[in-house]
Scaffold this active site. Sequence first.
Site, PDB file in Angstrom:
ATOM      1  N   GLU A  29      59.816  70.593  35.404  1.00  0.00           N
ATOM      2  CA  GLU A  29      60.679  71.457  36.204  1.00  0.00           C
ATOM      3  C   GLU A  29      60.600  71.068  37.677  1.00  0.00           C
ATOM      4  O   GLU A  29      59.686  70.366  38.097  1.00  0.00           O
ATOM      5  CB  GLU A  29      60.232  72.913  36.036  1.00  0.00           C
ATOM      6  CG  GLU A  29      60.062  73.268  34.582  1.00  0.00           C
ATOM      7  CD  GLU A  29      60.438  74.713  34.286  1.00  0.00           C
ATOM      8  OE1 GLU A  29      61.058  75.361  35.146  1.00  0.00           O
ATOM      9  OE2 GLU A  29      60.120  75.173  33.190  1.00  0.00           O
ATOM     10  N   ASP A  69      50.377  77.051  32.067  1.00  0.00           N
ATOM     11  CA  ASP A  69      51.160  77.180  30.841  1.00  0.00           C
ATOM     12  C   ASP A  69      50.267  76.955  29.612  1.00  0.00           C
ATOM     13  O   ASP A  69      50.290  77.737  28.652  1.00  0.00           O
ATOM     14  CB  ASP A  69      52.303  76.155  30.874  1.00  0.00           C
ATOM     15  CG  ASP A  69      53.096  76.145  29.599  1.00  0.00           C
ATOM     16  OD1 ASP A  69      53.989  76.997  29.448  1.00  0.00           O
ATOM     17  OD2 ASP A  69      52.814  75.293  28.725  1.00  0.00           O
ATOM     18  N   LYS A  86      48.937  79.563  26.343  1.00  0.00           N
ATOM     19  CA  LYS A  86      49.001  79.263  24.908  1.00  0.00           C
ATOM     20  C   LYS A  86      47.610  79.300  24.277  1.00  0.00           C
ATOM     21  O   LYS A  86      47.434  79.780  23.162  1.00  0.00           O
ATOM     22  CB  LYS A  86      49.667  77.903  24.701  1.00  0.00           C
ATOM     23  CG  LYS A  86      51.154  77.942  25.101  1.00  0.00           C
ATOM     24  CD  LYS A  86      51.716  76.551  25.277  1.00  0.00           C
ATOM     25  CE  LYS A  86      53.181  76.584  25.684  1.00  0.00           C
ATOM     26  NZ  LYS A  86      53.641  75.262  26.159  1.00  0.00           N
TER      27      LYS A  86
END
Lengths: 432, 432
Positions: free
Chosen positions: B191, B202, B206
């Site tokens: 991004e 991120d 998870k």
Amino acid sequence: MMKAIQIGLLGLGTVGSGVVKIIKNHQDKLMHQVGCPVVIKKILVQSLHKTRPSEVDPALLTSTPSDILHDPEIDVVIEVMGGVKETKEYLLSALRQGKHVVTANKDLMALHGSELLTVASENGCDLFYEASVAGGIPILRGLVDGLASDRITQMMGIVNGTTNFILTKMSQDGLNYEDVLKEAQELGFAEADPTSDVEGLDAARKMTILATLGFSMNIELDDVQVKGISNITEEDLRYGKQLGYTMKLLGYAHREGEKVEVSVQPTFLSDNHPLASVQNEYNAVYVYGEAVGETMFYGPGAGSLPTATAVVSDLVGVMKNLRLGVNGRSAVTPQYPKRLKDDNEKYSKYFLRIHVQDEVGVFAELTSIFAKYGVSFEKILQLPVKKNETSEIVLVTHKASLTNYDAILYELNDLPAVKEVKSAYRVVRKSI
Amino acid sequence: MMKAIQIGLLGLGTVGSGVVKIIKNHQDKLMHQVGCPVVIKKILVQSLHKTRPSEVDPALLTSTPSDILHDPEIDVVIEVMGGVKETKEYLLSALRQGKHVVTANKDLMALHGSELLTVASENGCDLFYEASVAGGIPILRGLVDGLASDRITQMMGIVNGTTNFILTKMSQDGLNYEDVLKEAQELGFAEADPTSDVEGLDAARKMTILATLGFSMNIELDDVQVKGISNITEEDLRYGKQLGYTMKLLGYAHREGEKVEVSVQPTFLSDNHPLASVQNEYNAVYVYGEAVGETMFYGPGAGSLPTATAVVSDLVGVMKNLRLGVNGRSAVTPQYPKRLKDDNEKYSKYFLRIHVQDEVGVFAELTSIFAKYGVSFEKILQLPVKKNETSEIVLVTHKASLTNYDAILYELNDLPAVKEVKSAYRVVRKSI
């Protein structure tokens, strides 16, 4: 405390002992998940007098099948005894009496899975068989639940640990087939009679089960084209290495439009394929779905505890359903009628190693046969002249239909200048 | 024909469009599995005027959340809009009105999963979130169902595609971090603001979800020790290659006895580890269970259709439960209270690259620090003298506790002869 769920165990070999051990060691986790105790009530064995693992209470043993099959208190029958004919009758009897079944029996499921699943469904019973394919890898759930929304177009599997062990050792240590087979037998990775493994029959049974589920089509064992690994030479593997290929006994299931093909055969995989790095006795199943793309499930394909894990995880599924009162609704009848590809619809690249007379014009003769069938080459290696005026040619073709490939092989063998087609293997590259 | 199951879709970005496409393209398969049609009734979007994919009927669009959340005909809400605060309120509102929820939102589940699951359970609703971890890979089902009977002791995951793409390219092409990041941004693999990916946040979200499920313990985001990849140099990767290591941003969750540790950090994996061959934007989760041993789940970690596959497969799960009338019973409350390892209970091997003065006795000084903390070496490379009278020393330690490792780093930085500790990474070998 809720009433215990009672299990009848058919068989107490490697996997059966693992099941006893896991149910004992993981009782807390099982209890937490299903909310009641899990108890093995009886175990069917052949001999009551053999020495058994210390976990097994001798009072549970019986040599009379009906002690389990007709015990109204037994909720779930776990079948880990193997065999087909008699075993099938036992399981049919259990299902007809409303007992749920978990089995690790690939032979039985490959031959009679459809019939057994129908009887299970008619009697409101669960019949789970995760352990029948790729031991500890939860691949069947992956196909049925995890990829439930996708359309699976390809499955490729290294689903036999014995042959993968043999091929890995041959390739790593530069040894020949016979020597490695002997080593594998000594280490317990190959049976005294290795035929079912090395000739691809074991893998074919597993591919039958996978293809039936993945394509939602009643694939039968006879639909699987099978070739084993016993003719592979250490020389073949060396050539493969030069070309960037790894040899695997590959189960291959492919769907195009409404038609499918299923085979088990020695295959050169390009080294960068996810399956190429699966070594030794490990198994893996590569699944391609239209939406999800490439996925792979990797793990131990056999062994007492890995296989028993799959069995007991299935048992957890049965028990959850029991607690919810929803058994017998998971078997989905195939969505599609069986339609198999014809040979002229089966496409592949091929590797060929050919011994020819070392004469002018031979190469042109040879390549003209391929040209006649419209098959071109991706790679050609012409190798230094060997003794006896023989030259060795190694070819990798572009995609050819099986019909054309067979015709080319026939004509090559007929050509006077060709001394011998030494070897011929399917080639699978990274992208499908 | 059974009554259709009606869906409300929150969000129509990349994943939302994929969900619309899959429900449309695979209607037959869905119908076959659940026995009734599946219909998207309304779609919440921010702008009603933006151009949408041709599959989307403009009449379905709404910008008013309550059109979905308060529509009594909508059975299932699929959340693919992202965000945390507002989104959480929407989902709580949906659950309280008896709507089942499927979400792909890892941020939300990592931060508020426990609360949402509790509310779902209280209201007899399903809340499924397979797509929140590793996109198209059915890893959560693998943990919950496939390995239901096993005790999981280790999970290691490459769960962020952006960083795996960057590290793969750096390693393959010998490029530096900044150049590859730029390329990844141009290709859409990173991004414009890559912080959350490259700094490991991120991946940490998870791992929070994975560890909570796999260890059956309420792990929170703050429990995860996080380090990103932005300081990794191409030089580090070259040294790793010489030693037979591949660099990955590795999510690491380990249980010993009743205590666990969870971290995300750049890690040198030995080349023969199954995770080492996971390249580019692909994800994989390696799971070690006491009984099953090593397994690995591999596939696309992101992307419109792969992620949508996981969402719609969850939807199939909800719909099957709806048809059976057994929703809301799948959430299992954690079996264990949270117990985290102390730093002196976290063991690892480490790679260190150190610049020192090129003087007699420096090496002895250096190694005496390690000896003081009882840490010995597996490998030592002393490299040719460089300019400015600097020598480079590369070390791989045997296992050291995090406490000792931190103390060693502190003392090394304090040593006059040490110019700089250039890099320090965890090392993970084949066997655990």
